[in-house]
Design a protein around this motif. Structure first.
Motif, PDB file in Angstrom:
ATOM      1  N   TYR A  38      96.226 -57.126  59.672  1.00 33.01           N
ATOM      2  CA  TYR A  38      96.120 -57.974  58.487  1.00 33.01           C
ATOM      3  C   TYR A  38      94.686 -58.479  58.358  1.00 33.01           C
ATOM      4  O   TYR A  38      94.017 -58.754  59.348  1.00 33.01           O
ATOM      5  CB  TYR A  38      97.078 -59.164  58.588  1.00 33.01           C
ATOM      6  N   HIS A  40      91.643 -61.021  57.492  1.00 33.88           N
ATOM      7  CA  HIS A  40      91.448 -62.475  57.501  1.00 33.88           C
ATOM      8  C   HIS A  40      90.768 -62.924  56.209  1.00 33.88           C
ATOM      9  O   HIS A  40      90.228 -62.116  55.441  1.00 33.88           O
ATOM     10  CB  HIS A  40      90.695 -62.937  58.744  1.00 33.88           C
ATOM     11  N   LEU A  41      90.821 -64.223  55.960  1.00 40.45           N
ATOM     12  CA  LEU A  41      90.368 -64.762  54.680  1.00 40.45           C
ATOM     13  C   LEU A  41      88.906 -64.440  54.398  1.00 40.45           C
ATOM     14  O   LEU A  41      88.523 -64.182  53.259  1.00 40.45           O
ATOM     15  CB  LEU A  41      90.593 -66.279  54.661  1.00 40.45           C
ATOM     16  N   ASN A  43      87.264 -61.829  54.957  1.00 43.53           N
ATOM     17  CA  ASN A  43      87.086 -60.480  54.415  1.00 43.53           C
ATOM     18  C   ASN A  43      87.225 -60.447  52.895  1.00 43.53           C
ATOM     19  O   ASN A  43      86.751 -59.505  52.249  1.00 43.53           O
ATOM     20  CB  ASN A  43      88.096 -59.511  55.027  1.00 43.53           C
ATOM     21  N   THR A 265      84.662 -71.058  60.661  1.00 46.13           N
ATOM     22  CA  THR A 265      85.658 -72.033  61.102  1.00 46.13           C
ATOM     23  C   THR A 265      84.993 -72.867  62.188  1.00 46.13           C
ATOM     24  O   THR A 265      84.505 -72.319  63.180  1.00 46.13           O
ATOM     25  CB  THR A 265      86.922 -71.353  61.662  1.00 46.13           C
ATOM     26  N   MET A 270      84.056 -66.550  61.103  1.00 48.49           N
ATOM     27  CA  MET A 270      85.443 -66.126  61.272  1.00 48.49           C
ATOM     28  C   MET A 270      85.471 -64.651  61.645  1.00 48.49           C
ATOM     29  O   MET A 270      84.870 -63.813  60.972  1.00 48.49           O
ATOM     30  CB  MET A 270      86.233 -66.362  59.977  1.00 48.49           C
ATOM     31  N   SER A 271      86.160 -64.327  62.727  1.00 46.03           N
ATOM     32  CA  SER A 271      86.173 -62.955  63.222  1.00 46.03           C
ATOM     33  C   SER A 271      87.389 -62.726  64.106  1.00 46.03           C
ATOM     34  O   SER A 271      87.756 -63.596  64.909  1.00 46.03           O
ATOM     35  CB  SER A 271      84.887 -62.683  64.015  1.00 46.03           C
ATOM     36  N   LYS A 272      88.008 -61.548  63.960  1.00 47.32           N
ATOM     37  CA  LYS A 272      89.151 -61.207  64.821  1.00 47.32           C
ATOM     38  C   LYS A 272      88.725 -61.180  66.285  1.00 47.32           C
ATOM     39  O   LYS A 272      89.454 -61.617  67.170  1.00 47.32           O
ATOM     40  CB  LYS A 272      89.722 -59.849  64.419  1.00 47.32           C
ATOM     41  N   SER A 277      90.380 -66.168  63.562  1.00 49.88           N
ATOM     42  CA  SER A 277      90.720 -65.681  62.225  1.00 49.88           C
ATOM     43  C   SER A 277      91.870 -66.474  61.607  1.00 49.88           C
ATOM     44  O   SER A 277      92.815 -66.848  62.287  1.00 49.88           O
ATOM     45  CB  SER A 277      91.133 -64.208  62.282  1.00 49.88           C
ATOM     46  N   ILE A 278      91.758 -66.685  60.305  1.00 50.01           N
ATOM     47  CA  ILE A 278      92.854 -67.249  59.522  1.00 50.01           C
ATOM     48  C   ILE A 278      93.255 -66.143  58.560  1.00 50.01           C
ATOM     49  O   ILE A 278      92.465 -65.728  57.711  1.00 50.01           O
ATOM     50  CB  ILE A 278      92.386 -68.476  58.720  1.00 50.01           C
ATOM     51  N   LEU A 279      94.453 -65.619  58.706  1.00 48.45           N
ATOM     52  CA  LEU A 279      94.875 -64.473  57.909  1.00 48.45           C
ATOM     53  C   LEU A 279      95.018 -64.858  56.438  1.00 48.45           C
ATOM     54  O   LEU A 279      95.600 -65.903  56.099  1.00 48.45           O
ATOM     55  CB  LEU A 279      96.184 -63.897  58.435  1.00 48.45           C
TER      56      LEU A 279
END
Length: 449
Positions: A38, A40-41, A43, A265, A270-272, A277-279
């Motif tokens: 999925y 993340h925001l 992206n 964040t 933000m990074s997996k 990450s916030i999906l």
């Protein structure tokens, strides 16, 4: 007469006037997701930025073709598919559909094309073969590499010198790379992942080749107007795309290179890989797509922006305020039987477009929106409101919201709503508070008060 548009070009490192390469046509390509999980925001920040750019350029009268790819061939996809017991195609298709659900929630315009890397293998093989024939690529022990030093311009986009990049680099073990900076074009692999049996060997393409080939093929051009993506793609991905294009096509692939700032964040990207990450799919369950767009618009697209739930909650409230005004205003006109559409308020329309023409200055564009909503609410508070002016404000806001990609539909009044509103207004005028108190919650629930 079109507005003079100025965009920041990362390649030149400065603002430049944007003029299409070919008449009225504008070609945009931005790098899409690698579909192994999925998204993340963060992206979606480039997605929303280039959707806004598309909408703005179309509003200015340009014929825009916007393209973004799916990277559906990748080592990460192979690892996840093995872990989940699915084929790579099954896995990537599942996450493509999940991504497109988010696109729909964010009201992103349909793209001209949404190519998948797996559909362009023959084109990539031909491209790599040509690079080898021209002396820009070579076969190492197991893979085919691009020779970075064969392109004198290498490093121009990221403003780095080859000598600086070489520092700290080393040749990988079991590799026959000629230079530590050389990057893989084709992996001649015998692992469990997907492989393609081609004239250059049985393997799969490198990431940096996929995008340049798809951009060339989809647009049938060696040079397009705008290429972009997240700031993290500037090096090495986009630098390596340019190198291949310079080597074979003698162009930098795009006339303008645009890069979008990070979503943070707690001040960290933000990074997996960092686990912060916030999906996007989860955020879009808590907040509207309009609120997410507004959240990104409040900062310049090149600047980093920090994610907080408080900021998104505030954006939801602002969007609700916009929608409530549209609802009240349009219903006020309906009750007055004013069905004819209003006219654009030229001064505000021009100010809005002027803000966006300055490298998509959304913060300034939003000040025009807020000014119109404030004036409109003041009009609604008057019994003898100038309804012609209200018509014009609503018509102008509808146009501005369309450019911003906000979806704020207002349903026509039902006969029951009309009767309840008329009864409420009559009760208020006659000081029949029992009736007005009974009707008020019904009308407020529907956003009519």
């Amino acid at each position: 007469m079109k507005t003079t548009i100025r965009l920041y070009d990362t390649y030149e490192g400065k603002m430049r006037e944007f003029v299409p390469l070919s008449g009225n046509e504008v070609d945009i390509y931005y790098c899409g997701p690698t579909v192994y999980n999925y998204v993340h925001l963060g992206n979606f920040r480039p997605t929303i930025t280039f959707d806004l750019l598309t909408r703005f350029l179309r509003e200015e009268g340009y014929d825009v073709k916007c393209v973004s790819n799916y990277t559906d061939i990748d080592d990460k996809i192979i690892r996840e598919s093995l872990k989940e017991g699915k084929t790579e195609k099954e896995l990537s298709q599942f996450y493509i559909e999940a991504y497109e659900d988010c696109l729909s929630s964010l009201n992103v315009l349909p793209l001209y094309r949404h190519p998948k890397a797996s559909e362009y293998i023959d084109n990539m093989v031909d491209f790599i073969s040509s690079l080898m024939e021209e002396g820009h690529a070579y076969k190492g022990k197991d893979d085919i590499y691009f020779s970075v030093r064969s392109v004198p311009e290498y490093g121009h986009l990221s403003k780095q010198k080859i000598e600086d990049l070489e520092s700290g680099k080393r040749i990988e073990v079991d590799s026959l790379k000629k230079d530590p900076l050389d990057f893989v074009l084709w992996k001649l692999t015998d692992d469990e992942g997907i492989k393609f049996d081609t004239s250059i060997g049985k393997g799969r393409p490198g990431w940096h080749t996929e995008c340049v080939v798809m951009a060339n093929d989809v647009f049938k051009k060696k040079m397009i107007d705008i290429h972009g993506g997240g700031f993290d793609l500037k090096f090495p991905h986009h630098e390596n795309e340019i190198a291949q294009s310079e080597a074979l096509n003698h162009t930098r692939l795009a006339n303008f290179w645009m890069h979008v700032g990070f979503l943070l964040t707690d001040g960290v990207k933000m990074s997996k890989s960092l686990g912060n990450s916030i999906l996007a799919k989860d955020v879009l369950q808590r907040h509207s797509g309009n609120a997410v767009r507004l959240f990104f618009y409040q900062s310049h697209y090149r600047a980093p922006v920090n994610y907080t739930e408080e900021n998104l909650n505030a954006c939801d409230k602002t969007i609700s305020r916009y929608h409530l005004f549209l609802t009240k205003g349009k219903h006020r006109l309906e009750l007055a039987n004013m069905e004819k559409a209003g006219k654009l308020i030229e001064e505000d329309y021009v100010a809005f477009l002027s803000a966006l023409s300055n490298d998509l200055n959304t913060a300034n564009a939003l000040t025009v929106v807020d000014r119109l909503v404030k004036e409109g609410n003041a009009l609604l508070a008057k019994k003898d409101a100038d309804l012609t002016r209200l018509q014009d404000i609503l018509a102008t806001l509808d146009r501005l919201f369309l450019v911003l990609g906000f979806s704020l539909p207002v349903a026509p009044l039902s006969e029951e709503d009309r009767k309840n509103l008329e009864a409420y207004n009559k009760a208020r005028a006659e000081k029949d508070y029992a009736t007005s108190d009974r009707l008020r919650p019904l009308l407020m629930e529907k956003g009519l008060l």
